[in-house]
Write a protein that holds these residues in place. Sequence first.
Motif, PDB file in Angstrom:
ATOM      1  N   ALA A  58       0.825  -1.211   0.000  1.00 32.13           N
ATOM      2  CA  ALA A  58       0.000   0.000   0.000  1.00 32.13           C
ATOM      3  C   ALA A  58       0.857   1.257   0.000  1.00 32.13           C
ATOM      4  CB  ALA A  58      -0.928  -0.010   1.211  1.00 32.13           C
ATOM      5  N   SER A  59       1.992   1.227   0.701  1.00 28.69           N
ATOM      6  CA  SER A  59       2.882   2.384   0.688  1.00 28.69           C
ATOM      7  C   SER A  59       3.521   2.567  -0.690  1.00 28.69           C
ATOM      8  CB  SER A  59       3.966   2.227   1.762  1.00 28.69           C
ATOM      9  OG  SER A  59       4.862   1.177   1.448  1.00 28.69           O
ATOM     10  N   MET A  60       3.776   1.460  -1.400  1.00 32.41           N
ATOM     11  CA  MET A  60       4.258   1.575  -2.783  1.00 32.41           C
ATOM     12  C   MET A  60       3.226   2.288  -3.661  1.00 32.41           C
ATOM     13  SD  MET A  60       5.805  -2.220  -3.501  1.00 32.41           S
ATOM     14  CE  MET A  60       6.932  -3.028  -2.353  1.00 32.41           C
ATOM     15  N   ALA A  61       1.967   1.927  -3.475  1.00 37.39           N
ATOM     16  CA  ALA A  61       0.909   2.513  -4.295  1.00 37.39           C
ATOM     17  C   ALA A  61       0.665   3.972  -3.932  1.00 37.39           C
ATOM     18  CB  ALA A  61      -0.375   1.704  -4.135  1.00 37.39           C
ATOM     19  N   ALA A  62       0.690   4.296  -2.640  1.00 37.11           N
ATOM     20  CA  ALA A  62       0.374   5.652  -2.212  1.00 37.11           C
ATOM     21  C   ALA A  62       1.566   6.601  -2.337  1.00 37.11           C
ATOM     22  CB  ALA A  62      -0.136   5.630  -0.772  1.00 37.11           C
ATOM     23  N   PHE A  63       2.753   6.112  -2.021  1.00 33.69           N
ATOM     24  CA  PHE A  63       3.949   6.973  -2.014  1.00 33.69           C
ATOM     25  C   PHE A  63       5.093   6.277  -2.750  1.00 33.69           C
ATOM     26  CE2 PHE A  63       1.608   7.390   2.017  1.00 33.69           C
ATOM     27  CZ  PHE A  63       1.136   8.694   1.878  1.00 33.69           C
ATOM     28  N   PRO A  64       4.993   6.162  -4.067  1.00 35.97           N
ATOM     29  CA  PRO A  64       6.044   5.433  -4.812  1.00 35.97           C
ATOM     30  C   PRO A  64       7.412   6.095  -4.713  1.00 35.97           C
ATOM     31  CG  PRO A  64       4.543   6.547  -6.318  1.00 35.97           C
ATOM     32  CD  PRO A  64       3.933   6.649  -4.959  1.00 35.97           C
ATOM     33  N   THR A  65       7.444   7.420  -4.507  1.00 38.16           N
ATOM     34  CA  THR A  65       8.736   8.100  -4.441  1.00 38.16           C
ATOM     35  C   THR A  65       9.519   7.736  -3.174  1.00 38.16           C
ATOM     36  OG1 THR A  65       7.619  10.040  -3.468  1.00 38.16           O
ATOM     37  CG2 THR A  65       7.988  10.037  -5.856  1.00 38.16           C
ATOM     38  N   LEU A  66       8.835   7.149  -2.189  1.00 38.68           N
ATOM     39  CA  LEU A  66       9.561   6.666  -1.015  1.00 38.68           C
ATOM     40  C   LEU A  66      10.399   5.438  -1.339  1.00 38.68           C
ATOM     41  CD1 LEU A  66       6.840   6.980   1.786  1.00 38.68           C
ATOM     42  CD2 LEU A  66       8.773   8.510   1.358  1.00 38.68           C
ATOM     43  N   TRP A  67      10.053   4.744  -2.408  1.00 38.20           N
ATOM     44  CA  TRP A  67      10.707   3.487  -2.767  1.00 38.20           C
ATOM     45  C   TRP A  67      11.699   3.650  -3.909  1.00 38.20           C
ATOM     46  CZ3 TRP A  67       9.853  -1.220  -0.274  1.00 38.20           C
ATOM     47  CH2 TRP A  67       8.836  -1.205   0.701  1.00 38.20           C
ATOM     48  N   THR A  68      11.463   4.606  -4.781  1.00 39.73           N
ATOM     49  CA  THR A  68      12.374   4.782  -5.916  1.00 39.73           C
ATOM     50  C   THR A  68      12.302   6.214  -6.406  1.00 39.73           C
ATOM     51  OG1 THR A  68      12.892   4.050  -8.158  1.00 39.73           O
ATOM     52  CG2 THR A  68      10.586   4.018  -7.528  1.00 39.73           C
ATOM     53  N   ARG A  69      13.447   6.714  -6.866  1.00 39.18           N
ATOM     54  CA  ARG A  69      13.512   8.031  -7.488  1.00 39.18           C
ATOM     55  C   ARG A  69      13.573   7.930  -9.006  1.00 39.18           C
ATOM     56  NH1 ARG A  69      11.926  11.777  -3.767  1.00 39.18           N
ATOM     57  NH2 ARG A  69      12.911  11.347  -1.754  1.00 39.18           N
ATOM     58  N   GLN A  70      13.613   6.716  -9.522  1.00 37.82           N
ATOM     59  CA  GLN A  70      13.717   6.513 -10.957  1.00 37.82           C
ATOM     60  C   GLN A  70      12.376   6.794 -11.643  1.00 37.82           C
ATOM     61  OE1 GLN A  70      16.441   5.694 -12.713  1.00 37.82           O
ATOM     62  NE2 GLN A  70      17.834   5.427 -10.966  1.00 37.82           N
ATOM     63  N   ASP A  71      12.446   7.372 -12.811  1.00 36.42           N
ATOM     64  CA  ASP A  71      11.251   7.609 -13.617  1.00 36.42           C
ATOM     65  C   ASP A  71      10.981   6.339 -14.436  1.00 36.42           C
ATOM     66  OD1 ASP A  71       9.204   8.425 -15.230  1.00 36.42           O
ATOM     67  OD2 ASP A  71      10.263  10.138 -16.105  1.00 36.42           O
TER      68      ASP A  71
END
Length: 310
Positions: A59-72
Motif C-alpha cells: 500500500a505504501s508503494m501505491a500511495a507513495f512510490p517516491t519513497l521506494w524509488t527516485r527513478q522515472d
Amino acid sequence: MSDPTHPTAPAGGTEVAPPPPEPAPATTERNASLWADARRQLLRDPVFIAASIYVLLVASMAAFPTLWTRQDPRACDVQRTRIAPSWEHPFGFNNLGCDYYSHAIHGARPSLQIAIFATLGIVLLGGIAGLLAGYFGGWVDAIISRITDIFFSLPFLLGAIVFLTVIKQQNVWTLAAVLIVLGWTTIARIMRGSVLSSKGLDYVQAAKAMGAGHGRLMFRHILPNAIAPMVVYATITLGAFVSAEATLTYLGVGLQPPEESWGIMISQHQVYFLDHPWLLLFPCGLLVGTVLSFILMGDALRDALDPKLR
C-alpha cells in the motif's frame, strides 16, 4: 448472658463485633465484545501480522512510490534493453530499457486502486441488497434473489471480457465497474444469510416490541451482528480482485500501456522467461505475495470472528 464458647466471645465473656469480611480481590473488567476478542486474537497471530505488514508495504508503494524509488519508469534507453539486475538497479531493465524496479513500484497503484474501489462497490451494493432481502423477505427477497441468480449464471471471466470489449475503454474506473457488476452477488448471499439468522434474536425482537422502526432495526441492531462474515469475505476479495485485474490485463482487455501494472509487466515479458526469467519472476512474485497476504488476512479474520474456532 453470653456464651463463652461463641467465637465472638473472649475469655472474659464480653461480646465483640465479628471481623468485617475481607474485600474481594479487584478484577479487571474485560470487554467481551466479539470485535474486541477478535482484535486481541489477531494481535497474537503471527501469520496475520506478517500478512498485514506485507499489505502495508505494498500500500505504501501505491500511495507513495517516491519513497521506494527516485527513478522515472518512463525514462527509457534502448541501449539498456534487458540488462540483468544489479545493486543500483535491483530488478534490471525491461525490453524497452526502462528501470524495471520503478515499473514494479508504480505498478502497485492501479492494481490496488481497482481492488479497493471494486471491493467497496460490492460491499455497498451486495450488502444493501442482502440486508433488504433478509430483513423484509417475501416479494422483496424473491425479486432480489432472482436478480442475484441471473448474475450468478454469468461466468465471471467471460462476462468481464465481454463487458470490457463492448466498453472499449480500459482504465481503473471501467475495470472496477465491471468487477462490481459481476462480483456483488456473493456478498448479497452472505449478508442475506447473516440477516436471516440475526433478525430472530431476542434483543432484535425486544427492540421491535418497543417500537423501533425498520431503519433502526436494520442498521442499529441487525447489521452490527451480521457484518462479520461480509468483512471476512471482503478481505479475501481484495486479493481476488488484484488477481482479476492482472488476469484481464494479461488477456488484453484490461489496462493498456503506457499505464504501469503488474499485469502489463507479465504480459509484455512472458516471451523472455527462458533467457531473462527475472522479467517475469519479479512482477509475479509481487502479485502472488499480495494476493496471498489478503487471503491469509481473511482466513485469520474468519478464525478470530468465529467463537467456535477459538
